[in-house]
Design a protein around this motif. Structure first.
Motif, mmCIF file in Angstrom:
data_model
loop_
_atom_site.group_PDB
_atom_site.id
_atom_site.type_symbol
_atom_site.label_atom_id
_atom_site.label_comp_id
_atom_site.label_asym_id
_atom_site.label_seq_id
_atom_site.Cartn_x
_atom_site.Cartn_y
_atom_site.Cartn_z
ATOM 1 N N LYS A 71 0.836 -1.196 0.000
ATOM 2 C CA LYS A 71 0.000 0.000 0.000
ATOM 3 C C LYS A 71 0.879 1.259 0.000
ATOM 4 C CE LYS A 71 -4.436 1.237 1.965
ATOM 5 N NZ LYS A 71 -5.484 0.889 2.900
ATOM 6 N N ILE A 72 1.919 1.259 0.819
ATOM 7 C CA ILE A 72 2.834 2.407 0.882
ATOM 8 C C ILE A 72 3.522 2.601 -0.473
ATOM 9 C CG2 ILE A 72 5.001 3.288 1.909
ATOM 10 C CD1 ILE A 72 4.102 1.834 4.519
ATOM 11 N N LEU A 73 4.041 1.501 -1.046
ATOM 12 C CA LEU A 73 4.772 1.607 -2.314
ATOM 13 C C LEU A 73 3.856 2.052 -3.457
ATOM 14 C CD1 LEU A 73 7.181 -1.454 -2.061
ATOM 15 C CD2 LEU A 73 7.701 0.959 -1.656
ATOM 16 N N LYS A 74 2.604 1.671 -3.426
ATOM 17 C CA LYS A 74 1.635 2.083 -4.444
ATOM 18 C C LYS A 74 1.403 3.587 -4.405
ATOM 19 C CE LYS A 74 -1.323 -1.795 -5.253
ATOM 20 N NZ LYS A 74 -2.500 -2.489 -4.726
ATOM 21 N N LEU A 75 1.441 4.169 -3.191
ATOM 22 C CA LEU A 75 1.165 5.602 -3.022
ATOM 23 C C LEU A 75 2.429 6.455 -3.135
ATOM 24 C CD1 LEU A 75 -1.347 5.294 -0.037
ATOM 25 C CD2 LEU A 75 -1.925 5.918 -2.382
ATOM 26 N N THR A 76 3.586 5.800 -3.233
ATOM 27 C CA THR A 76 4.862 6.513 -3.346
ATOM 28 C C THR A 76 5.137 6.807 -4.822
ATOM 29 O OG1 THR A 76 5.597 5.248 -1.437
ATOM 30 C CG2 THR A 76 7.295 6.366 -2.660
ATOM 31 N N SER A 77 5.918 7.856 -5.110
ATOM 32 C CA SER A 77 6.217 8.192 -6.508
ATOM 33 C C SER A 77 6.922 7.017 -7.196
ATOM 34 C CB SER A 77 7.125 9.422 -6.561
ATOM 35 O OG SER A 77 8.403 9.087 -6.047
ATOM 36 N N PRO A 78 6.672 6.840 -8.492
ATOM 37 C CA PRO A 78 7.312 5.731 -9.215
ATOM 38 C C PRO A 78 8.842 5.794 -9.124
ATOM 39 C CG PRO A 78 5.622 6.755 -10.571
ATOM 40 C CD PRO A 78 5.764 7.608 -9.343
ATOM 41 N N GLU A 79 9.403 7.024 -9.047
ATOM 42 C CA GLU A 79 10.869 7.178 -8.973
ATOM 43 C C GLU A 79 11.423 6.538 -7.694
ATOM 44 O OE1 GLU A 79 9.056 10.467 -9.182
ATOM 45 O OE2 GLU A 79 8.760 9.782 -11.229
ATOM 46 N N ALA A 80 10.679 6.698 -6.584
ATOM 47 C CA ALA A 80 11.151 6.128 -5.317
ATOM 48 C C ALA A 80 10.818 4.641 -5.211
ATOM 49 C CB ALA A 80 10.552 6.897 -4.146
ATOM 50 N N ALA A 81 9.627 4.278 -5.685
ATOM 51 C CA ALA A 81 9.170 2.893 -5.531
ATOM 52 C C ALA A 81 9.895 1.928 -6.459
ATOM 53 C CB ALA A 81 7.666 2.815 -5.761
ATOM 54 N N LYS A 82 10.520 2.495 -7.531
ATOM 55 C CA LYS A 82 11.123 1.603 -8.539
ATOM 56 C C LYS A 82 12.271 0.738 -7.993
ATOM 57 C CE LYS A 82 14.691 4.364 -10.689
ATOM 58 N NZ LYS A 82 14.871 5.620 -11.346
ATOM 59 N N ILE A 83 12.843 1.163 -6.866
ATOM 60 C CA ILE A 83 13.898 0.385 -6.215
ATOM 61 C C ILE A 83 13.422 -1.046 -5.923
ATOM 62 C CG2 ILE A 83 15.239 0.227 -4.044
ATOM 63 C CD1 ILE A 83 14.976 3.401 -4.057
ATOM 64 N N PHE A 84 12.127 -1.145 -5.596
ATOM 65 C CA PHE A 84 11.548 -2.440 -5.224
ATOM 66 C C PHE A 84 10.817 -3.113 -6.382
ATOM 67 C CE2 PHE A 84 11.571 0.399 -1.559
ATOM 68 C CZ PHE A 84 12.266 -0.354 -0.633
ATOM 69 N N HIS A 85 10.768 -2.412 -7.509
ATOM 70 C CA HIS A 85 9.942 -2.893 -8.610
ATOM 71 C C HIS A 85 10.617 -4.029 -9.388
ATOM 72 C CE1 HIS A 85 8.313 -2.676 -12.772
ATOM 73 N NE2 HIS A 85 7.200 -2.780 -12.078
ATOM 74 N N ALA A 86 9.861 -5.114 -9.566
ATOM 75 C CA ALA A 86 10.391 -6.250 -10.314
ATOM 76 C C ALA A 86 9.370 -6.700 -11.339
ATOM 77 C CB ALA A 86 10.667 -7.393 -9.354
ATOM 78 N N GLU A 87 9.849 -7.349 -12.377
ATOM 79 C CA GLU A 87 8.930 -7.867 -13.384
ATOM 80 C C GLU A 87 9.183 -9.341 -13.640
ATOM 81 O OE1 GLU A 87 7.392 -5.482 -17.044
ATOM 82 O OE2 GLU A 87 9.248 -4.564 -16.335
ATOM 83 N N LEU A 88 8.098 -10.079 -13.703
ATOM 84 C CA LEU A 88 8.165 -11.509 -13.982
ATOM 85 C C LEU A 88 7.455 -11.783 -15.291
ATOM 86 C CD1 LEU A 88 7.046 -13.187 -10.634
ATOM 87 C CD2 LEU A 88 9.322 -13.325 -11.638
ATOM 88 N N THR A 89 7.924 -12.776 -16.020
ATOM 89 C CA THR A 89 7.200 -13.245 -17.186
ATOM 90 C C THR A 89 6.653 -14.618 -16.857
ATOM 91 O OG1 THR A 89 8.629 -12.028 -18.685
ATOM 92 C CG2 THR A 89 7.419 -13.864 -19.633
ATOM 93 N N ASN A 90 5.373 -14.787 -17.036
ATOM 94 C CA ASN A 90 4.772 -16.100 -16.869
ATOM 95 C C ASN A 90 4.742 -16.739 -18.259
ATOM 96 O OD1 ASN A 90 1.964 -17.889 -16.657
ATOM 97 N ND2 ASN A 90 3.257 -17.884 -14.841
ATOM 98 N N ARG A 91 5.586 -17.746 -18.466
ATOM 99 C CA ARG A 91 5.737 -18.365 -19.791
ATOM 100 C C ARG A 91 4.923 -19.643 -19.852
ATOM 101 N NH1 ARG A 91 11.501 -17.536 -21.676
ATOM 102 N NH2 ARG A 91 10.520 -15.504 -22.050
ATOM 103 N N ARG A 92 3.981 -19.686 -20.814
ATOM 104 C CA ARG A 92 3.133 -20.862 -20.958
ATOM 105 C C ARG A 92 3.458 -21.574 -22.264
ATOM 106 N NH1 ARG A 92 -2.861 -19.279 -20.699
ATOM 107 N NH2 ARG A 92 -2.729 -19.377 -22.940
ATOM 108 N N PHE A 93 3.586 -22.860 -22.197
ATOM 109 C CA PHE A 93 4.012 -23.647 -23.350
ATOM 110 C C PHE A 93 2.958 -24.711 -23.649
ATOM 111 C CE2 PHE A 93 6.607 -26.874 -25.476
ATOM 112 C CZ PHE A 93 7.291 -26.090 -26.390
ATOM 113 N N CYS A 94 2.389 -24.643 -24.869
ATOM 114 C CA CYS A 94 1.357 -25.611 -25.249
ATOM 115 C C CYS A 94 2.010 -26.887 -25.772
ATOM 116 C CB CYS A 94 0.446 -25.001 -26.320
ATOM 117 S SG CYS A 94 -0.606 -26.222 -27.108
#
Ligand SMILES: [Zn+2]
Length: 263
Positions: A77-100
């Motif tokens: 909740k705190i990180l959501k309300l913080t500026s993107p510049e400050a919150a980006k330190i904690f920001h991560a991205e995942l790819t969910n890879r699905r294989f048929c």
């Protein structure tokens, strides 16, 4: 100062205060659209004395201060309300890879996260470790039989496998050890009190190393628990305990903060 049962919030704020890059980032941001200026005020006061958190409680819309809240929920909740510049330190991205398995098409879906939730697997014989949790999180899952997934190309349900791939490694990795889980046996939320080994250095795919610098602990049970934090100072590299009242009970790690190591 503990306003009723707001220790979950104090613990998280203390870790954020001790995260130098975050503290500097909120100092730089004066846009009142975000809560950076509230955090800056609080951090400035924390440097000198014990501080009142009532302003932060107000912006986070916390009125029921006697109700125990989840530290992880409020960290997000705190990180959501913080500026993107400050919150980006904690920001991560995942790819969910699905294989048929039928047409062999690979489908990627990206997901952002601030906190990586790790399930505590049944550890009746051995001690659970964060490394095991990471392995479990990043392992391939198979969907067959009743669990088959829909494939757009095949236009039908197919056997599939999925896995998570890290798209962007955060500067600070926050792990949530899911101690509060729903038990189908008791049909209610229970706290898992098993011992968990938290390694001081941790590797996540693909070969990114992190170093532990803060832990938010939880003591007690679901309703009457208490949060405290242990943080390694970036100034003298010593570990300090932050606690709004003195507690001597056994502690259980709840949130773990790892900073990226450049090797
Ligand atoms: Zn397919």
């Amino acid at each position: 100062m503990n306003h009723g049962a707001t220790c979950y919030l104090n613990s998280v704020l203390q870790v954020l205060f001790m995260t130098e890059d975050f503290r500097e980032a909120v100092n730089r941001n004066s846009n009142t659209k975000f809560i950076d200026h509230h955090l800056k005020d609080l951090f400035d006061r924390l440097k000198k004395e014990t501080s009142d958190t009532s302003k932060i409680l107000k912006v986070l819309d916390i009125n029921t201060v006697n109700q125990q809240q989840d530290a992880a929920e409020y960290c997000q909740k705190i990180l959501k309300l913080t500026s993107p510049e400050a919150a980006k330190i904690f920001h991560a991205e995942l790819t969910n890879r699905r294989f048929c398995s039928s047409c062999e098409t690979e489908t990627d879906t990206d997901e952002s996260f601030w906190i990586l939730p790790l399930s505590l697997v049944d550890s009746s014989n051995e001690v659970y470790s964060v490394e095991d949790g990471i392995k479990e999180f990043f392992k391939e899952s198979y969907f067959t039989g009743e669990d088959q997934m829909y494939c757009e190309h095949c236009d039908t349900k197919v056997d599939a496998r999925t896995k998570y791939v890290v798209k962007h490694h955060p500067e600070v990795l926050i792990l949530l050890l899911k101690r509060f889980d729903f038990s189908y046996r008791y049909m209610k939320y229970v706290k898992i009190n098993d011992r968990v080994d938290v390694a001081t250095t941790l590797k996540i795919p693909e070969n990114q190393t992190y170093e532990l610098y803060a832990v938010v602990d939880h003591v007690g049970d679901l309703r009457s628990g208490h949060y405290t934090s242990r943080i390694r100072s970036q100034v003298d590299e010593r570990w300090y305990e932050f606690n709004d009242t003195w507690v001597t009970q056994v502690r259980h790690q709840n949130l773990c903060f790892f900073s990226q190591m450049i090797i």
